[in-house]
Design a protein around this motif. Structure first.
Motif, PDB file in Angstrom:
ATOM      1  N   ALA A  36      14.574   6.355   4.884  1.00 11.68           N
ATOM      2  CA  ALA A  36      13.690   5.762   6.252  1.00 11.68           C
ATOM      3  C   ALA A  36      14.960   5.403   7.380  1.00 11.68           C
ATOM      4  O   ALA A  36      14.381   4.980   8.192  1.00 11.68           O
ATOM      5  N   LEU A  37      15.798   4.464   6.753  1.00  8.48           N
ATOM      6  CA  LEU A  37      16.728   4.486   7.425  1.00  8.48           C
ATOM      7  C   LEU A  37      17.504   5.383   8.613  1.00  8.48           C
ATOM      8  O   LEU A  37      17.745   5.153  10.413  1.00  8.48           O
ATOM      9  N   ILE A  38      17.875   6.156   7.873  1.00  6.39           N
ATOM     10  CA  ILE A  38      18.665   7.692   8.784  1.00  6.39           C
ATOM     11  C   ILE A  38      17.457   8.289   9.725  1.00  6.39           C
ATOM     12  O   ILE A  38      17.883   8.593  10.359  1.00  6.39           O
ATOM     13  N   VAL A  39      15.892   8.289   9.746  1.00  7.93           N
ATOM     14  CA  VAL A  39      15.734   8.987  10.309  1.00  7.93           C
ATOM     15  C   VAL A  39      14.635   7.633  11.424  1.00  7.93           C
ATOM     16  O   VAL A  39      14.446   8.694  12.898  1.00  7.93           O
ATOM     17  N   LEU A  40      15.155   6.870  11.528  1.00  3.62           N
ATOM     18  CA  LEU A  40      15.340   6.047  12.266  1.00  3.62           C
ATOM     19  C   LEU A  40      15.622   5.257  13.305  1.00  3.62           C
ATOM     20  O   LEU A  40      15.876   5.741  14.861  1.00  3.62           O
ATOM     21  N   VAL A  41      16.936   6.222  12.576  1.00  2.14           N
ATOM     22  CA  VAL A  41      18.575   6.227  13.485  1.00  2.14           C
ATOM     23  C   VAL A  41      17.542   7.186  14.893  1.00  2.14           C
ATOM     24  O   VAL A  41      18.615   7.673  15.734  1.00  2.14           O
ATOM     25  N   LEU A  42      17.857   8.449  13.807  1.00  5.25           N
ATOM     26  CA  LEU A  42      17.309   9.788  14.683  1.00  5.25           C
ATOM     27  C   LEU A  42      16.667  10.271  15.746  1.00  5.25           C
ATOM     28  O   LEU A  42      17.170  10.937  16.334  1.00  5.25           O
ATOM     29  N   ARG A  43      15.410   9.526  15.385  1.00  3.68           N
ATOM     30  CA  ARG A  43      14.058   9.186  16.455  1.00  3.68           C
ATOM     31  C   ARG A  43      14.522   8.454  17.216  1.00  3.68           C
ATOM     32  O   ARG A  43      14.140   9.103  18.809  1.00  3.68           O
ATOM     33  N   VAL A  57      18.143  15.491   5.486  1.00  6.72           N
ATOM     34  CA  VAL A  57      18.082  14.081   4.992  1.00  6.72           C
ATOM     35  C   VAL A  57      17.921  13.692   3.635  1.00  6.72           C
ATOM     36  O   VAL A  57      18.319  12.621   3.397  1.00  6.72           O
ATOM     37  N   LEU A  58      16.725  14.233   3.182  1.00  8.41           N
ATOM     38  CA  LEU A  58      16.827  13.883   1.792  1.00  8.41           C
ATOM     39  C   LEU A  58      18.025  13.576   0.569  1.00  8.41           C
ATOM     40  O   LEU A  58      18.110  12.910  -0.239  1.00  8.41           O
ATOM     41  N   SER A  59      18.780  14.970   0.752  1.00  7.59           N
ATOM     42  CA  SER A  59      19.746  15.408  -0.390  1.00  7.59           C
ATOM     43  C   SER A  59      20.854  13.476   0.905  1.00  7.59           C
ATOM     44  O   SER A  59      21.986  13.620  -0.281  1.00  7.59           O
ATOM     45  N   LEU A 113      28.940  21.492  30.560  1.00  5.09           N
ATOM     46  CA  LEU A 113      28.277  22.686  32.251  1.00  5.09           C
ATOM     47  C   LEU A 113      26.868  21.861  32.305  1.00  5.09           C
ATOM     48  O   LEU A 113      25.368  22.617  33.256  1.00  5.09           O
ATOM     49  N   ARG A 114      26.448  20.815  31.750  1.00  2.00           N
ATOM     50  CA  ARG A 114      24.905  20.254  32.347  1.00  2.00           C
ATOM     51  C   ARG A 114      25.831  18.785  33.425  1.00  2.00           C
ATOM     52  O   ARG A 114      24.765  17.870  33.656  1.00  2.00           O
ATOM     53  N   GLY A 115      26.976  18.460  33.089  1.00  2.00           N
ATOM     54  CA  GLY A 115      26.928  17.349  33.732  1.00  2.00           C
ATOM     55  C   GLY A 115      26.380  15.926  33.609  1.00  2.00           C
ATOM     56  O   GLY A 115      26.811  15.014  33.981  1.00  2.00           O
ATOM     57  N   ASP A 116      26.372  16.345  32.073  1.00  2.00           N
ATOM     58  CA  ASP A 116      25.848  14.792  31.534  1.00  2.00           C
ATOM     59  C   ASP A 116      26.605  14.281  30.510  1.00  2.00           C
ATOM     60  O   ASP A 116      27.586  15.069  29.790  1.00  2.00           O
ATOM     61  N   ARG A 117      26.932  12.738  30.786  1.00  2.00           N
ATOM     62  CA  ARG A 117      28.374  11.948  30.289  1.00  2.00           C
ATOM     63  C   ARG A 117      27.751  10.856  29.848  1.00  2.00           C
ATOM     64  O   ARG A 117      28.568   9.915  29.685  1.00  2.00           O
ATOM     65  N   ARG A 118      26.562  10.481  28.790  1.00  2.00           N
ATOM     66  CA  ARG A 118      25.499   9.359  28.837  1.00  2.00           C
ATOM     67  C   ARG A 118      26.617   9.771  27.133  1.00  2.00           C
ATOM     68  O   ARG A 118      26.507  10.890  26.025  1.00  2.00           O
ATOM     69  N   LEU A 119      27.437   8.892  27.064  1.00  2.00           N
ATOM     70  CA  LEU A 119      27.599   8.947  25.279  1.00  2.00           C
ATOM     71  C   LEU A 119      27.138   7.668  24.617  1.00  2.00           C
ATOM     72  O   LEU A 119      27.365   8.241  23.216  1.00  2.00           O
ATOM     73  N   GLY A 120      25.349   6.950  24.750  1.00  2.00           N
ATOM     74  CA  GLY A 120      25.004   6.562  23.666  1.00  2.00           C
ATOM     75  C   GLY A 120      24.614   7.760  22.310  1.00  2.00           C
ATOM     76  O   GLY A 120      25.488   7.364  21.488  1.00  2.00           O
ATOM     77  N   PRO A 121      24.433   9.018  22.295  1.00  2.00           N
ATOM     78  CA  PRO A 121      23.797   9.167  21.459  1.00  2.00           C
ATOM     79  C   PRO A 121      24.919  10.269  20.593  1.00  2.00           C
ATOM     80  O   PRO A 121      24.728   9.593  19.375  1.00  2.00           O
ATOM     81  N   TRP A 122      26.071   9.877  21.718  1.00  2.07           N
ATOM     82  CA  TRP A 122      27.250  10.759  20.471  1.00  2.07           C
ATOM     83  C   TRP A 122      27.567   9.861  19.872  1.00  2.07           C
ATOM     84  O   TRP A 122      28.422   9.777  18.449  1.00  2.07           O
ATOM     85  N   ILE A 123      27.883   8.302  20.711  1.00  5.49           N
ATOM     86  CA  ILE A 123      28.496   7.132  19.673  1.00  5.49           C
ATOM     87  C   ILE A 123      27.659   7.227  18.972  1.00  5.49           C
ATOM     88  O   ILE A 123      28.645   6.649  17.432  1.00  5.49           O
ATOM     89  N   ILE A 124      26.298   6.982  18.404  1.00  2.00           N
ATOM     90  CA  ILE A 124      25.532   6.412  17.726  1.00  2.00           C
ATOM     91  C   ILE A 124      26.213   8.133  16.430  1.00  2.00           C
ATOM     92  O   ILE A 124      26.106   7.432  15.046  1.00  2.00           O
ATOM     93  N   LEU A 125      25.543   9.104  16.815  1.00  2.00           N
ATOM     94  CA  LEU A 125      26.250   9.804  15.341  1.00  2.00           C
ATOM     95  C   LEU A 125      27.718   9.990  15.111  1.00  2.00           C
ATOM     96  O   LEU A 125      27.705  10.238  14.094  1.00  2.00           O
ATOM     97  N   GLY A 126      28.239   9.782  16.185  1.00  2.00           N
ATOM     98  CA  GLY A 126      29.894   9.544  14.949  1.00  2.00           C
ATOM     99  C   GLY A 126      30.327   8.238  15.120  1.00  2.00           C
ATOM    100  O   GLY A 126      29.998   8.428  13.378  1.00  2.00           O
ATOM    101  N   LEU A 127      28.731   7.445  14.151  1.00  2.00           N
ATOM    102  CA  LEU A 127      28.778   5.658  13.500  1.00  2.00           C
ATOM    103  C   LEU A 127      27.753   6.353  12.506  1.00  2.00           C
ATOM    104  O   LEU A 127      28.875   6.276  11.280  1.00  2.00           O
ATOM    105  N   THR A 184      22.731  20.242  16.532  1.00  2.00           N
ATOM    106  CA  THR A 184      23.410  20.580  15.914  1.00  2.00           C
ATOM    107  C   THR A 184      24.586  20.054  15.518  1.00  2.00           C
ATOM    108  O   THR A 184      24.464  19.963  13.954  1.00  2.00           O
ATOM    109  N   ALA A 185      24.553  18.748  16.184  1.00  2.00           N
ATOM    110  CA  ALA A 185      25.933  17.918  15.610  1.00  2.00           C
ATOM    111  C   ALA A 185      25.499  16.880  14.781  1.00  2.00           C
ATOM    112  O   ALA A 185      25.643  16.251  13.733  1.00  2.00           O
ATOM    113  N   ALA A 186      23.752  16.239  14.688  1.00  2.00           N
ATOM    114  CA  ALA A 186      23.445  15.489  14.095  1.00  2.00           C
ATOM    115  C   ALA A 186      23.136  16.887  12.458  1.00  2.00           C
ATOM    116  O   ALA A 186      23.375  16.065  11.470  1.00  2.00           O
TER     117      ALA A 186
END
Length: 648
Positions: free
Chosen positions: A77-84, A46-48, A299-313, A267-269
């Protein structure tokens, strides 16, 4: 020994920056709810990334450099805020085998520190970044803003293609912002910290097993002693710190398989920050995001897209500069199209290169012993798969965890297959994200195959003795070949190592030779005049030692020089049109980069090789293969012209 390792002027400056960067990284990691080494490693990414983003913004907007650190803090600070908001709290750190782990971690950290600190001085003989990063940052601070290519006499060309490679440059700028003239120490510190964090983090992923930790320590020492790519990357400041550290962070989270969704998201983050090292890091990250989502879904049947979309953005935001550069290349060498056009690789070349990457070949032949440290992971994982075949048949998650590290191995091969580019048969920097797989997988397999109770009574001192024996055996051929004064004790050996690298620094020694031969004329003839570089590795770092204005120097392979090729009647005429810069041929009269050009440069090659007696050459200074020609300005010369950076 303490002076040589820690207390010397340069050593203490590097150590101070290591501690500052480590403190900042740990604080960021704790804010992200990560602990111990995992927090520091992710925090360093994050620092880099945040410092790189701040540098991009200030450079694009031509804003004063004084605002760099505050803007970096805002970006972090913005990166940390989004990732949290996207990432779950990190797993609690493993506390098993605490004493053994920290003993091994401290030992490996000391080994890496020692191997790096004995190479105290900047040198472009291994990586052009050794010269480029500190010189660019220092001159940018003198300019008062981050310089663009237009601010340099280099112009667009092969040399300034590295202008677009960032990696640790933002952290280097932070070091210079904190303390004037600290760019080189900050670069060395950042690269050293990245190496130490990556090695220790991989060890942290193996804390569940004493056998795994001991195997890992032995393999790290063995590869440092025997493997060029591993040693050069981690112990010789080769660059691309965010690639190998990012790979280590991903590997760590991949293997925390108790909660698949958490492991996949972390891992994705971590993969997002690869783009700050190389533009193809965005390609790696996009695939890792896609594979992570598919794994959680299937493997978990978890289709929640929200976190993945944010990481993609976030990935798109981090890659904005790269996207624009690819759509409208700022240089004929970005993002490598000129290299692809002029040096195409055959299918056989790419295949042999891939086999080298996977450790199955060494150069153009098989490994001398067939099985060696680089490919031991294949034997280990095969043994593990056979041993646990019944569990693997019943447990898809276990299959995923065991197979995840191979994603890091295969991504560079996929990239190579798609673009068809490879610069070296023996190795490729695209593979640095997987450099820790060769040490991790065998240790991981041993930890699963050998019950930990088998080593319960294994005394800690025996582990230390074993590590010393392996290191000594691995280093024995080197010690014997170089006549190391090992009988005189550690201090003498360390002093010998410092002197060895000092004596093999081409740019440093050429600068010393120039000072010796020119005496009082040194400043007038060297410091105050531009240099025409024909090579950069070595080459660039000489300006660090002779002083002067780096942004006023010239690149033989750049557009401002080559536009005179057609009209110049001779090399003297060409140099006269450039107002007689001095000429530095750090590799001698060869034209290493000529393979990327199909213009008129070959007609100057013969004249370049026989300049010693030329009337327009005032003096020639040599050191080993290096040649430095001091030119004699002709009567029609306009004198040294004002360059774009002349206001420095």
């Amino acid at each position: 020994m303490l002076d040589l390792l820690f207390l010397g002027q340069t050593q203490s400056a590097i150590l101070a920056y290591v501690l500052v960067f480590l403190a900042l990284s740990t604080g960021i990691g704790r804010t992200l709810r990560l602990h111990s080494v995992a927090g520091a490693a992710f925090g360093f990414l994050v620092l880099s990334g945040s410092t790189a983003l701040a540098m991009f913004a200030l450079r694009k907007l031509a804003l004063p450099i004084v605002s760099f650190a505050p803007l970096s803090a805002v970006a972090a600070a913005l990166i940390v805020l989004v990732l949290r908001r996207v990432l779950p709290p990190g797993d609690r750190p493993i506390t098993a085998n605490c004493t053994l782990f920290w003993t091994i971690a401290a030992g490996l950290a000391l080994v890496l520190w020692t191997l790096r600190v004995i190479q105290l001085d900047p040198s472009a003989s291994l990586s052009s970044h050794h010269g480029w990063y500190p010189l660019y940052i220092q001159d940018s601070f003198k300019l008062g803003r981050f310089a663009e290519v237009a601010d340099m006499a280099f112009g667009q060309g092969y040399l300034t293609s590295i202008f677009y490679n960032v990696d640790l440059m933002g952290v280097v700028a932070l070091g210079e912002w904190l303390h004037s003239s600290g760019a080189w120490a900050a670069y060395s510190a950042a690269s050293t910290l990245a190496a130490i964090l990556s090695v220790v983090l991989v060890a942290s992923a193996l804390r569940h097993s004493r056998a795994a930790l001991l195997t890992y320590a032995m393999l790290v020492l063995a590869l440092l002693a025997t493997d060029f790519l591993y040693r050069t990357t981690l112990a010789r400041n080769w660059g691309d710190g965010l690639l190998f550290l990012g790979g280590a962070v991903m590997l760590f989270h991949m293997m925390r398989g108790r909660d698949l969704r958490s492991a996949a998201l972390w891992t994705a983050a971590a993969s997002l920050f690869l783009v700050f090292s190389r533009h193809y890091g965005a390609f790696y990250s996009g695939i890792i995001l896609g594979l992570g989502f598919l794994a959680v879904w299937r493997l978990r049947g978890d289709r929640r897209l929200g976190p993945w979309i944010i990481l993609g953005l976030l990935l798109v935001a981090f890659s904005t500069r790269e996207i624009f550069c690819i759509l409208s290349p700022p240089s004929p060498f970005y993002p490598g199209s000129r290299l692809l056009d002029t040096v195409p690789a055959s299918a056989l070349y790419l295949l042999v290169g891939s086999l080298n990457d996977l450790g199955l070949m060494l150069g153009e032949g098989l490994m001398p012993t067939v099985i060696g440290p680089r490919n031991l992971y294949l034997i280990a994982i095969i043994a593990l798969l056979i041993h646990q075949r019944r569990r693997l048949a019943r447990q898809p998650l276990r299959r995923l965890v065991y197979g995840a590290p191979f994603v890091l191995l295969l991504l560079p091969q996929l990239l190579q297959a798609l673009i068809g580019y490879r610069s070296s048969l023996d190795y490729s920097k695209t593979t640095l994200i997987a450099i820790h797989v060769a040490t991790f997988l065998p240790a991981f397999a041993v930890g699963r195959l050998l019950p930990d109770r088998a080593l319960t009574r294994w005394p800690l001192w025996a582990s230390g003795v074993g590590a010393v024996m392996v290191a000594a055996l691995a280093a024995m051929p080197v010690l014997d070949h170089h006549s190391v004064p090992w009988r005189q004790g550690p201090a003498a050996m360390l002093g010998w190592a410092f002197q060895l690298y000092h004596d093999h620094n081409p740019d440093l020694n050429m600068a010393a030779q120039l000072r010796t031969e020119l005496g009082p004329d040194f400043s007038r003839t060297i410091t105050d005049r531009p240099i025409l570089y024909v090579h950069y590795e070595p080459g660039l770092a000489i300006r660090h030692y002779v002083g002067g204005r780096f942004f006023c120097d010239l690149d033989f392979w750049s557009e401002p020089v080559q536009r005179h090729f057609a009209e110049a009647k001779s090399l003297q005429d060409l140099v006269a049109r450039l107002n007689y810069p001095n000429i530095y041929l750090s590799f001698g009269p060869t034209f290493l980069y000529g393979r990327y050009f199909n213009n008129d440069w070959p007609r100057f090659a013969k004249e370049m090789a026989h300049l010693d007696g030329a009337a327009w050459i005032e003096r020639t200074v040599r050191h080993n293969s290096g040649i430095f020609h001091i030119t004699r300005p002709g009567a029609h010369s306009a004198g040294t012209p004002a360059c774009p950076g002349a206001g420095l």
